[in-house]
Design a protein around this motif. Structure first.
Motif, PDB file in Angstrom:
ATOM      1  N   CYS A  90       0.806  -1.216   0.000  1.00  0.00           N
ATOM      2  CA  CYS A  90       0.000   0.000   0.000  1.00  0.00           C
ATOM      3  C   CYS A  90       0.833   1.257   0.000  1.00  0.00           C
ATOM      4  O   CYS A  90       1.837   1.339   0.684  1.00  0.00           O
ATOM      5  CB  CYS A  90      -0.909   0.016   1.226  1.00  0.00           C
ATOM      6  SG  CYS A  90      -2.102  -1.305   1.211  1.00  0.00           S
ATOM      7  N   ARG A 140      -5.025   1.724  -1.056  1.00  0.00           N
ATOM      8  CA  ARG A 140      -4.857   0.369  -0.561  1.00  0.00           C
ATOM      9  C   ARG A 140      -4.312  -0.536  -1.650  1.00  0.00           C
ATOM     10  O   ARG A 140      -5.049  -1.088  -2.443  1.00  0.00           O
ATOM     11  CB  ARG A 140      -6.195  -0.177  -0.028  1.00  0.00           C
ATOM     12  CG  ARG A 140      -6.071  -1.596   0.484  1.00  0.00           C
ATOM     13  CD  ARG A 140      -7.344  -2.097   1.111  1.00  0.00           C
ATOM     14  NE  ARG A 140      -7.684  -1.358   2.321  1.00  0.00           N
ATOM     15  CZ  ARG A 140      -8.703  -1.676   3.106  1.00  0.00           C
ATOM     16  NH1 ARG A 140      -9.460  -2.696   2.850  1.00  0.00           N
ATOM     17  NH2 ARG A 140      -8.977  -0.935   4.181  1.00  0.00           N
ATOM     18  N   THR A 190      -1.198  -3.660  -2.232  1.00  0.00           N
ATOM     19  CA  THR A 190      -0.768  -4.767  -1.388  1.00  0.00           C
ATOM     20  C   THR A 190       0.733  -4.846  -1.309  1.00  0.00           C
ATOM     21  O   THR A 190       1.435  -4.536  -2.253  1.00  0.00           O
ATOM     22  CB  THR A 190      -1.288  -6.119  -1.913  1.00  0.00           C
ATOM     23  OG1 THR A 190      -0.851  -6.279  -3.249  1.00  0.00           O
ATOM     24  CG2 THR A 190      -2.793  -6.172  -1.832  1.00  0.00           C
ATOM     25  N   ALA A 194      -0.591  -0.505   9.612  1.00  0.00           N
ATOM     26  CA  ALA A 194      -1.643  -1.516   9.752  1.00  0.00           C
ATOM     27  C   ALA A 194      -2.722  -1.062  10.735  1.00  0.00           C
ATOM     28  O   ALA A 194      -3.913  -1.327  10.539  1.00  0.00           O
ATOM     29  CB  ALA A 194      -1.035  -2.841  10.208  1.00  0.00           C
ATOM     30  N   LYS A 224      -4.979   1.373   8.897  1.00  0.00           N
ATOM     31  CA  LYS A 224      -5.774   0.803   7.819  1.00  0.00           C
ATOM     32  C   LYS A 224      -6.654  -0.370   8.247  1.00  0.00           C
ATOM     33  O   LYS A 224      -7.746  -0.568   7.711  1.00  0.00           O
ATOM     34  CB  LYS A 224      -4.852   0.340   6.678  1.00  0.00           C
ATOM     35  CG  LYS A 224      -4.064   1.473   6.034  1.00  0.00           C
ATOM     36  CD  LYS A 224      -4.991   2.475   5.345  1.00  0.00           C
ATOM     37  CE  LYS A 224      -4.194   3.593   4.671  1.00  0.00           C
ATOM     38  NZ  LYS A 224      -5.054   4.566   3.988  1.00  0.00           N
ATOM     39  N   TYR A 225      -6.175  -1.161   9.198  1.00  0.00           N
ATOM     40  CA  TYR A 225      -6.891  -2.386   9.556  1.00  0.00           C
ATOM     41  C   TYR A 225      -7.215  -2.517  11.049  1.00  0.00           C
ATOM     42  O   TYR A 225      -7.781  -3.512  11.479  1.00  0.00           O
ATOM     43  CB  TYR A 225      -6.065  -3.609   9.128  1.00  0.00           C
ATOM     44  CG  TYR A 225      -5.680  -3.593   7.680  1.00  0.00           C
ATOM     45  CD1 TYR A 225      -4.399  -3.197   7.294  1.00  0.00           C
ATOM     46  CD2 TYR A 225      -6.585  -3.939   6.685  1.00  0.00           C
ATOM     47  CE1 TYR A 225      -4.032  -3.152   5.953  1.00  0.00           C
ATOM     48  CE2 TYR A 225      -6.231  -3.901   5.340  1.00  0.00           C
ATOM     49  CZ  TYR A 225      -4.952  -3.511   4.986  1.00  0.00           C
ATOM     50  OH  TYR A 225      -4.599  -3.468   3.668  1.00  0.00           O
ATOM     51  N   ASN A 278      -4.801  -7.983  12.694  1.00  0.00           N
ATOM     52  CA  ASN A 278      -5.904  -8.217  11.759  1.00  0.00           C
ATOM     53  C   ASN A 278      -5.432  -8.485  10.338  1.00  0.00           C
ATOM     54  O   ASN A 278      -6.240  -8.706   9.445  1.00  0.00           O
ATOM     55  CB  ASN A 278      -6.839  -7.005  11.757  1.00  0.00           C
ATOM     56  CG  ASN A 278      -7.474  -6.763  13.118  1.00  0.00           C
ATOM     57  OD1 ASN A 278      -7.701  -7.709  13.867  1.00  0.00           O
ATOM     58  ND2 ASN A 278      -7.770  -5.518  13.438  1.00  0.00           N
ATOM     59  N   VAL A 279      -4.130  -8.442  10.120  1.00  0.00           N
ATOM     60  CA  VAL A 279      -3.575  -8.667   8.781  1.00  0.00           C
ATOM     61  C   VAL A 279      -3.215 -10.143   8.646  1.00  0.00           C
ATOM     62  O   VAL A 279      -2.428 -10.680   9.413  1.00  0.00           O
ATOM     63  CB  VAL A 279      -2.313  -7.805   8.552  1.00  0.00           C
ATOM     64  CG1 VAL A 279      -1.707  -8.103   7.194  1.00  0.00           C
ATOM     65  CG2 VAL A 279      -2.672  -6.321   8.666  1.00  0.00           C
ATOM     66  N   TYR A 292      -0.809  -7.023   2.386  1.00  0.00           N
ATOM     67  CA  TYR A 292      -1.642  -5.871   2.734  1.00  0.00           C
ATOM     68  C   TYR A 292      -1.137  -4.590   2.098  1.00  0.00           C
ATOM     69  O   TYR A 292      -0.030  -4.542   1.620  1.00  0.00           O
ATOM     70  CB  TYR A 292      -1.724  -5.722   4.251  1.00  0.00           C
ATOM     71  CG  TYR A 292      -0.411  -5.518   4.946  1.00  0.00           C
ATOM     72  CD1 TYR A 292       0.549  -6.537   5.042  1.00  0.00           C
ATOM     73  CD2 TYR A 292      -0.070  -4.279   5.500  1.00  0.00           C
ATOM     74  CE1 TYR A 292       1.748  -6.347   5.679  1.00  0.00           C
ATOM     75  CE2 TYR A 292       1.145  -4.083   6.141  1.00  0.00           C
ATOM     76  CZ  TYR A 292       2.042  -5.120   6.226  1.00  0.00           C
ATOM     77  OH  TYR A 292       3.255  -4.923   6.852  1.00  0.00           O
TER      78      TYR A 292
END
Length: 246
Positions: free
Chosen positions: A8, A13, A15, A232, A235-236, A241-242, A246
């Motif tokens: 990202c 977003r 990966t 992370a 974003k998450y 949570n990844v 990502y």
């Protein structure tokens, strides 16, 4: 190891790549002089997460090792986690290689501290003890275990969520624990901003989510981990949570 993905940018977003180029064949996840299956402790509060490693002997295959350590998830996952060490051929296991075969959790022994009556009553002694405690700098081992622990301490001070297991799991997927890993073949690399380090971060993302007090070198293990976890979290919600590129 895994197919290349896209990492990202700060405002979009994309990966991160899962593939890496490992520097040499000796990039073991834990720099530990071990024989057989051993563990490196990583304190996480009520329990210890231990990284379990195994030293390859003559006659070993990934299938045999995976059967011996079911927590490895089978020979394919075992290979994915150690491809930087094994090389491109999963059948070519060289005796002496140290492989990471999983983790396990053990309970910490309860620690007790006794405070003398003199310290409790004497303000001067209390002040000296507090000063001595503050002056004692915490040290970390110069390996994946130490890098993750130091990153967690820095993250805690900066309000960045994440756990040892969450960081370790993503590091093993992205770089197999090689801090010098770099992706030189995806679209980011073609644009001149290849993914780098333990958590495969491109330079724009590293700069945007850099945590103050850490190195500005994106290859620096602690700086790379903390910046990636900061990204992370934004974003998450957390690095925990990844579960993929990502």
């Amino acid at each position: 190891m895994a197919a290349a993905g896209r990492h990202c940018h700060p405002k979009t977003r994309s990966t991160l790549v899962r593939g890496i180029l490992a520097a040499g064949t000796g990039a073991a996840v834990l720099a530990l002089p071990l024989l057989g299956a051993t563990c490196a402790q990583a304190a996480t509060g009520a329990s210890d997460v231990q990284l379990v490693t195994y030293k390859v002997v003559t006659g070993d295959t990934l299938v045999k090792i995976a059967q011996k350590y079911p927590s490895s998830g089978g020979w394919k996952k075992l290979y994915e986690a150690n491809s930087a060490v094994i090389g491109s051929n999963p059948s070519a296991l060289r005796p002496g290689l140290t492989l990471t075969v999983g983790t396990k959790t053990v309970q910490n022994a309860t620690k007790t501290a006794k405070v003398t009556e003199a310290v409790a009553k004497t303000t001067k002694v209390k002040t000296k003890a507090a000063t001595a405690t503050t002056a004692a700098a915490k040290t970390y081992t110069n390996d994946l275990d130490g890098w993750i622990k130091q990153s967690l301490d820095i993250m805690a001070k900066n309000g960045i969520p994440g756990t040892y297991n969450g960081i370790y799991r993503n590091v093993m997927r992205e770089s197999s624990g090689n801090p010098k890993a770099i992706n030189n073949w995806d679209s980011n690399a073609a644009a001149g901003i290849p993914s780098k380090g333990l958590l495969q971060v491109i330079d724009p993302t590293f700069k945007a989510y850099h945590v103050p007090g850490t190195s500005m070198d994106s290859y620096d293990p602690v700086a790379n981990i903390t910046a990636a976890c900061n990204y992370a979290a934004a974003k998450y919600g957390s690095i925990d949570n990844v579960n993929g590129a990502y």
